[in-house]
Write a protein that holds these residues in place. Structure first.
Motif, mmCIF file in Angstrom:
data_model
loop_
_atom_site.group_PDB
_atom_site.id
_atom_site.type_symbol
_atom_site.label_atom_id
_atom_site.label_comp_id
_atom_site.label_asym_id
_atom_site.label_seq_id
_atom_site.Cartn_x
_atom_site.Cartn_y
_atom_site.Cartn_z
ATOM 1 N N LYS A 31 -4.689 6.976 -1.439
ATOM 2 C CA LYS A 31 -4.227 5.633 -1.078
ATOM 3 C C LYS A 31 -4.216 4.771 -2.340
ATOM 4 C CE LYS A 31 -5.093 1.589 1.747
ATOM 5 N NZ LYS A 31 -5.960 0.921 2.761
ATOM 6 N N MET A 32 -3.172 3.985 -2.500
ATOM 7 C CA MET A 32 -3.065 3.069 -3.625
ATOM 8 C C MET A 32 -2.561 1.725 -3.123
ATOM 9 S SD MET A 32 -1.562 5.575 -6.623
ATOM 10 C CE MET A 32 -2.342 4.662 -7.974
ATOM 11 N N THR A 33 -2.963 0.642 -3.788
ATOM 12 C CA THR A 33 -2.515 -0.686 -3.395
ATOM 13 C C THR A 33 -2.166 -1.522 -4.621
ATOM 14 O OG1 THR A 33 -4.740 -1.622 -3.401
ATOM 15 C CG2 THR A 33 -3.960 -0.733 -1.303
ATOM 16 N N LYS A 34 -1.345 -2.522 -4.368
ATOM 17 C CA LYS A 34 -0.983 -3.487 -5.407
ATOM 18 C C LYS A 34 -0.857 -4.850 -4.760
ATOM 19 C CE LYS A 34 2.483 -4.481 -8.972
ATOM 20 N NZ LYS A 34 3.689 -3.955 -9.667
ATOM 21 N N THR B 45 0.857 -1.180 0.000
ATOM 22 C CA THR B 45 0.000 0.000 0.000
ATOM 23 C C THR B 45 0.896 1.235 0.000
ATOM 24 O OG1 THR B 45 -0.134 0.263 2.408
ATOM 25 C CG2 THR B 45 -1.727 -1.218 1.383
ATOM 26 N N GLN C 12 0.306 9.979 -8.969
ATOM 27 C CA GLN C 12 -0.685 8.908 -9.099
ATOM 28 C C GLN C 12 -0.536 8.144 -10.417
ATOM 29 O OE1 GLN C 12 -4.760 10.115 -8.475
ATOM 30 N NE2 GLN C 12 -5.558 8.079 -8.960
ATOM 31 N N TYR D 14 2.392 5.629 -10.371
ATOM 32 C CA TYR D 14 2.114 4.382 -9.653
ATOM 33 C C TYR D 14 1.104 3.518 -10.399
ATOM 34 C CZ TYR D 14 4.714 6.242 -5.683
ATOM 35 O OH TYR D 14 5.701 6.736 -4.883
ATOM 36 N N GLN D 15 0.115 4.138 -11.045
ATOM 37 C CA GLN D 15 -0.859 3.352 -11.810
ATOM 38 C C GLN D 15 -0.168 2.569 -12.920
ATOM 39 O OE1 GLN D 15 -3.825 6.510 -12.528
ATOM 40 N NE2 GLN D 15 -5.320 5.139 -11.606
ATOM 41 N N TYR E 89 -0.439 -0.131 -9.472
ATOM 42 C CA TYR E 89 -1.110 0.264 -8.230
ATOM 43 C C TYR E 89 -2.472 0.853 -8.555
ATOM 44 C CZ TYR E 89 3.279 -0.586 -5.849
ATOM 45 O OH TYR E 89 4.395 -1.201 -5.352
ATOM 46 N N GLN E 90 -3.459 0.541 -7.708
ATOM 47 C CA GLN E 90 -4.829 0.997 -7.913
ATOM 48 C C GLN E 90 -5.233 1.974 -6.813
ATOM 49 O OE1 GLN E 90 -6.564 0.050 -10.688
ATOM 50 N NE2 GLN E 90 -4.662 -0.979 -11.238
ATOM 51 N N ALA E 91 -5.852 3.085 -7.209
ATOM 52 C CA ALA E 91 -6.315 4.086 -6.245
ATOM 53 C C ALA E 91 -7.518 3.566 -5.471
ATOM 54 C CB ALA E 91 -6.661 5.382 -6.965
ATOM 55 N N GLU E 92 -7.581 3.954 -4.195
ATOM 56 C CA GLU E 92 -8.694 3.574 -3.320
ATOM 57 C C GLU E 92 -9.098 4.776 -2.476
ATOM 58 O OE1 GLU E 92 -7.469 0.450 -0.731
ATOM 59 O OE2 GLU E 92 -7.137 -0.977 -2.335
#
Length: 144
Positions: free
Chosen positions: A139-142, A107, A115, A118-119, A123-126
């Motif tokens: 916040k982003m996660t992978k 995260t 952004q 990272y995409q 990584y996906q935005a949340e």
């Protein structure tokens, strides 16, 4: 180029990381030093990307959240090295470390200006935009 990592806050790798972070966050972005260097330094794994002349050109840290999750923090690339793939190489090296240590998810809180970067790395935005050091983040996660 090569990626090195350490948990030793007295090591040359850590000191190189601090130098980059000071240049980018404190001097360039105006983040107070008291916010930039925090109580989690000794808990984190610090990564530095070195170029072929062994100059430190990018840094980040992973803070363990639980046995399967790390939080990517303090990602910094000095202006002279941006746009040359240094950030991508560093993150790929840090992700390889995470996979080798059975981490399943990363995260991070991305500055909105980063952004898209990272995409492109998966990584996906949340959630909603939030402020960190008076700058908008998401916040982003992978999942690895």
């Amino acid at each position: 180029m090569h990626v090195a990592q350490t948990k030793d806050t007295l090591s040359d790798i850590y000191l190189a990381s601090l130098k980059i972070r000071n240049t980018v966050f404190v001097k360039e972005q105006g983040v107070p030093l008291a916010l930039e260097v925090d109580e989690n330094e000794a808990l984190a794994v610090h990564f530095v990307l070195y170029d072929d002349q062994n100059q430190s050109v990018a840094t980040l840290r992973f803070l363990p959240i639980d046995a399967k999750t790390m939080k990517l923090q303090r990602m910094a690339v000095p202006k002279d090295y941006r746009g040359h793939g240094c950030g991508r190489i560093l993150i790929e090296g840090a992700e390889a470390f995470a996979k080798a240590h059975h981490i399943e998810k990363i995260t991070l809180g991305a500055q909105l200006t980063a952004q898209d970067f990272y995409q492109k790395l998966g990584y996906q935005a949340e959630g909603e935009v939030f402020l960190d050091a008076d700058m908008p983040h998401i916040k982003m996660t992978k999942t690895l």
